[in-house]
Structures are given as C-alpha cells and as structure tokens.
Design an enzyme around this catalytic site. Structure first.
Site, PDB file in Angstrom:
ATOM      1  N   HIS A 131      -2.551  -3.776   0.765  1.00 27.04           N
ATOM      2  CA  HIS A 131      -3.969  -3.609   1.101  1.00 27.04           C
ATOM      3  C   HIS A 131      -4.469  -4.907   1.711  1.00 27.04           C
ATOM      4  O   HIS A 131      -4.099  -5.998   1.261  1.00 27.04           O
ATOM      5  CB  HIS A 131      -4.768  -3.281  -0.159  1.00 27.04           C
ATOM      6  N   HIS A 191       0.777   3.254   2.352  1.00 25.76           N
ATOM      7  CA  HIS A 191       1.605   3.838   1.298  1.00 25.76           C
ATOM      8  C   HIS A 191       2.961   4.202   1.907  1.00 25.76           C
ATOM      9  O   HIS A 191       3.093   5.231   2.571  1.00 25.76           O
ATOM     10  CB  HIS A 191       0.939   5.079   0.712  1.00 25.76           C
ATOM     11  N   SER A 206     -10.401  -2.536   7.182  1.00 24.41           N
ATOM     12  CA  SER A 206      -9.763  -2.265   5.902  1.00 24.41           C
ATOM     13  C   SER A 206      -8.442  -1.540   6.142  1.00 24.41           C
ATOM     14  O   SER A 206      -8.397  -0.590   6.928  1.00 24.41           O
ATOM     15  CB  SER A 206     -10.670  -1.420   5.016  1.00 24.41           C
TER      16      SER A 206
END
Length: 309
Positions: free
Chosen positions: A114, A104, A100
């Site tokens: 993402h 930012h 995952s």
C-alpha cells in the site's frame, strides 16, 4: 519517472494536484510492464460537492490478482463531522488531492503493498501533507523485510534523519489491528498532518512526499521479482486468504482514508478498491506450531527494528 521540481517552480495546490496526476500515470505504466499481461482500466468520476478523480484498476494479471492506483482532487465545503474532528467551526472550505495504491498479488509469496501520498489545504490557510508506504507479507522473509525498511530509511534520510524513526513508529501504531493484537504487516512509514510552518517550507514538504511516491515502484519491484516465480500449495493459498481477511478488517474498522472517503461522499467503488477479490474467515484458525505461518504471526508486532536485524 519525472524528476523533482526545481526550486524556481511555484508550488501550490494546482501544481501539486497535477504532479499527483503525473505520478499516477507513471506508476501505472511501470506496474503494467512489471505484470506483463494485465492493463489498467480507468473510470473518471465526479464528486457532487466538487472535484473528482480517476480510478484505475488492474485484475487477473500474471502478478496482480487485483489492484488499484487512484487519483483524486476533491474540494468544497468541509463536512460538519470533519470540521468537528479538526476542532473547527462549520463553514470552512477544503481541498484534498492525492494518489492511493493497493496491490493484491496472486502468489502468496509476493507481499501486499500500500502507498499513499496526499495534500490537504484549508480555507483558513492551514495546509499539510500525509502518506506513507507499508508492506503486508503473507509470509515474512526477514531479509526482504530488512531491505524494505532500509530502503525507506535511506529515502527518509535524504530529507531529514528524524523522519524514519518517527514515521516508522507512527506506522507501527497506525497499522495495528487492536482487536487482534497484531500489526497488519511489517509496517513501513506513515505520516499525517505534516504541516507547512515557518521552519519547513511547502517546497521542502513537497520534495519529501514526491520522493516517497517516486520511490514506490523501485522498492516494490525488487520484492516482486524475488518472489513471483515461487511455487505455492493450496495450503499456502488458503493462508493468503486468511491473512487478507485481516487486511479487510483493518481497512473497514480503522483506516482513516476509508472514513474520509465516506465522510466526504466519495465514490464507493474507489473507496473499497483496496479490498481483495477473495478472502476467507475460518473459525478460530490456528497455524501448526513451528510452521512458516506461525513464524509470520510471531513477527506481527510493534517495535521490531527491521532495518538492523
């Protein structure tokens, strides 16, 4: 990055887990080169019920204010709450492994990104893949949005022409903040319960998911390089912090990965790694009419055919 495995290789849960570990390594190397300053810090963790993972965080870089690339491989008795959600009686064993990513950036013109790829296997023989890539621009650039979606469409078409329209719509519906009546960003592709069945082999599913993972840095690097040198004002930074607030709202209220981590007693720091370092909630903030901020808000809706704009 490493090439797709040849068809003679036996693909099972051990192979998939190791493949995801290697993917984490490759992506971290490429992101460090892209940032040019910061490096990932790693923490290994163990899950009391079985398994563990490697959390890697990058902070205060030239590009990335905060980001993480996490690998996990957890297994054991499926919690009762999840058994009920899957319509199964208690007592099943499970294995879940995946990578995952959330990044930012410091510059408001570099979009939040993402990516997730994961594999789930049950003791009853059921097994499936999930994952996807989605983009959250602070300021929407239509041409860049078109590039992003066309890249995903090309990726999907290498495997099955039905994937992109199906997974694009799934992303629109999934990355939707219902209480705000707006999408989290411009979406991308999202898929879950991509099962192995008599028509589609484990190997075919794996090849697609691996391609998603391996395409990530190439697609995102283009967007970073187009935006990283753009100057920005305090007002544009303030808008970034407001939009980050929407990201936090989605992840804490709706995100399935967050809920899965909490339900399986995952590592809290890894679960909340996706949250940005700074965020603002200004009461009833409204952008100026005809501003870039207002344009971005107007485009945060489902059903836009980005690849054909």
């Amino acid at each position: 990055m490493s090439k797709i495995v040849q068809s003679s290789t036996k693909i099972d849960k051990s192979f998939i887990s190791k493949s995801f570990e290697n993917l984490q390594d490759a992506i971290c190397r490429e992101l460090e080169i892209l940032d040019g300053k910061a490096v990932f810090k790693e923490e290994k963790w163990d899950r009391p019920g079985g398994g563990g993972g490697r959390a890697r965080v990058i902070e205060n870089g030239n590009i990335f204010e905060k980001g993480g690339v996490n690998f996990s491989n957890v297994f054991g008795l499926l919690p009762d709450q999840m058994s009920a959600g899957l319509g199964l009686p208690p007592g099943h064993e499970f294995l879940a492994t995946g990578v995952s990513i959330i990044l930012h950036p410091a510059n408001p013109f570099v979009p939040i990104v993402h990516m997730n790829v994961r594999y789930f296997e049950m003791s009853n023989g059921d097994k499936w893949f999930g994952g996807g890539i989605d983009l959250t621009p602070i300021y929407i650039d239509v041409q860049q949005a078109k590039y992003f979606h066309q890249s995903l469409k090309d990726l999907c078409n290498r495997h099955d022409p039905s994937y992109y329209p199906e997974f694009k719509e799934w992303a629109d519906n999934y990355f939707y903040i219902k209480h705000r009546n707006e999408t989290r960003g411009i979406g991308g592709i999202f898929f879950d319960r991509l099962r192995v069945n008599p028509e589609v082999s484990l190997e075919d599913r794996y090849k697609f998911v691996k391609d998603v993972g391996e395409s990530f840095t190439h697609i995102y690097k283009t967007l970073v390089n187009e935006n990283k040198a753009k100057p920005y004002s305090e007002a544009e930074k303030r808008w970034q912090l407001i939009r980050r607030g929407r990201y936090v709202e989605f992840n804490l209220v709706y995100d399935r990965g967050t809920k899965f981590g909490l339900d399986t007693n995952g590592r809290i720091e890894s679960i909340f790694m996706s949250l940005p370092p700074q965020v603002n909630w200004l009461y009833n903030y409204q952008p100026q009419p005809n501003s870039e901020e207002a344009f971005t808000l107007s485009m945060l809706r489902k059903g836009i055919d980005w690849a054909n704009l």
